[in-house]
Design a protein around this motif. Structure first.
Motif: not given
Ligand SMILES: Cc1cc2nc3c(=O)[nH]c(=O)nc-3n(C[C@H](O)[C@H](O)[C@H](O)COP(=O)(O)O)c2cc1C
Length: 416
Positions: A135, A137, A365
């Motif tokens: 997820p 946002g 992500g």
């Molecule tokens: C821009 C951005 C927004 C995110 N928004 C959410 C969110 O709304 N809810 C959530 O549970 N995690 C959120 N995350 C965390 C991701 O779900 C995930 O845990 C993470 O991006 C994984 O790591 P990676 O970017 O290194 O693959 C967000 C991450 C990023 C980079």
């Protein structure tokens, strides 16, 4: 300086001061004389990723990092900074990548790997790959120069490759739109907020949209210091207010009054989690588990699963990577419920290592957001295709044809 190095230096000084080897060139020659083997080179020196030249179409991509360069050129600096940033000194974010090197794969030979099966079943649905979309946002802000589809484009891409997708509470598109693009219900990620009434409403809405599985994020209950974002933001010439002033609430909050409510949930406890669990038929996972203690509590409190995650290094700068935590978490939780993981996954080998430790699925992500920010749906499709291909090749090379046959014997830890 160790004694070998000290005597080597002494010898060079002696040679350099000798009338036979007068001058610094001679000293260098002496160094070569002592160490005739050429200094080791890394092939990446000859073929580094060119961060100044973006690929022009998704097919040109050699690995997922090519999309980051292209997205950097497309996405406005403030939005790119928001996505790229972690916390404080970025220690956790770096550890999320570096710590994969603490583990090695142990390839086995002479197994028939002519047919590779990467199918995974989760809560009654079968996906073609253990790689899922985390997820994230506000994805409209990330595909701004393409076609403004937001989360709908990744949903369509996830449908092509039959991947699981989790939709954020703060998504810029509704569950209804995203489910329609995916062709089946995606999972819903819940940010509980500080108000239990709002939590109840969000849960009811998710159920009404046909959601079968909900992941409650438990690792964003405090503030955070995104310095990288603050610095990159300064390079943006546009005024945030110009675009943001007319922006309505996110679809999840379209009919919910959030005035005076803390959108984080500093008051979230196991008691809240139990109350949510008891009010819904949806399967419940917790997202953001990083210690064996909390993993055990997930099992004890009747969770249907959990996601090992440090929010991609965006929650706290603890320095603890997801992958480093996984083995002890698996030991504590056993294989009683599905354990998913994210944070730092960029390669098929990363996925394979986590599966060998006992994870059921691995989330990405930022990589799919890089795809979205460069080429919209086609970019996400290609990011997923690259990772699928890498995983399949890695499984072949390691002698495992089927995800179900992967065991901890496939990896070893080489450093603490
Ligand atoms: C821009 C951005 C927004 C995110 N928004 C959410 C969110 O709304 N809810 C959530 O549970 N995690 C959120 N995350 C965390 C991701 O779900 C995930 O845990 C993470 O991006 C994984 O790591 P990676 O970017 O290194 O693959 C967000 C991450 C990023 C980079």
């Amino acid at each position: 300086m160790d004694t070998r190095e000290a005597s080597r230096r002494k010898f060079i000084q002696f040679i350099a001061s000798s009338p036979l080897f007068a001058g610094s060139t001679a000293a260098l020659a002496a160094d070569e004389f002592i160490s005739p083997i050429p200094k080791p080179t890394d092939p990446l020196i000859w073929a580094p990723l060119d961060t100044t030249k973006a690929i022009k179409n998704p097919k040109e991509a050699i690995n997922v990092f090519d999309f980051e360069v292209a997205a950097r050129q497309n996405i406005p600096p403030s939005h790119f900074g928001y996505m790229a940033a972690g916390i404080d000194d970025e220690v956790t974010l770096r550890a999320n990548r570096a710590d994969f090197l603490k583990f090695q794969l142990r390839p086995r030979r002479l197994n028939d790997v002519s047919k590779i099966d990467t199918k995974v079943e989760l809560f009654g649905r079968t996906y073609s790959s253990p790689i899922f979309l985390c997820p994230i946002g506000g994805q409209r802000a990330m595909d701004i120069n393409v076609d403004f589809q937001g989360e709908v484009a990744p949903a369509a891409a996830a449908k092509v490759g039959n991947h699981l997708q989790i939709l954020s509470t703060h998504a810029s598109r509704s569950l209804k739109d995203v489910n329609a693009a995916r062709g089946q219900p995606v999972w819903f990620q819940l940010y509980a907020t500080s108000s239990f009434e709002i939590t109840k409403q969000l849960v009811k809405n998710a159920e009404a949209a046909g959601t079968e599985v909900m992941a409650i994020t438990v690792d964003r209950t405090g503030g955070r210091n995104q310095e990288t974002l603050a610095r990159i933001q300064k390079t943006d010439t546009r005024v945030c207010e110009d675009c943001h002033k007319d922006r309505g609430p996110r679809p999840s909050f379209a009919e919910i009054d959030t005035k005076g409510v803390n959108m984080l949930s500093p008051n979230l406890t196991w008691d809240t989690i139990r109350r949510i669990r008891d009010m819904t038929k949806m399967k419940i996972l917790l997202k953001g588990i990083i210690t064996p203690e909390d993993a055990k509590l997930c099992v004890q409190n009747g969770m249907d699963g959990f996601i090992v995650s440090n929010h991609g290094g965006r929650a706290e700068d603890s320095g603890r990577s997801s992958i480093d935590s996984l083995p002890e978490i698996m030991e504590a939780a056993g294989k009683k419920i599905p354990v998913l993981i994210d944070s730092g996954f960029r390669r098929g080998t990363d996925v394979l290592k986590a599966l060998a430790m006992g994870a059921t699925a691995c989330g990405i992500g930022r990589p799919y957001i890089w795809g979205l920010g460069s080429f919209g749906q086609k970019g996400v499709e290609r990011v997923l295709e690259i990772l699928r291909t890498e995983l399949e090749v890695d499984m072949q090379q390691c002698g495992v044809a089927d995800l179900k046959k992967i065991t901890p014997a496939l990896y070893r830890r080489i450093s603490a």
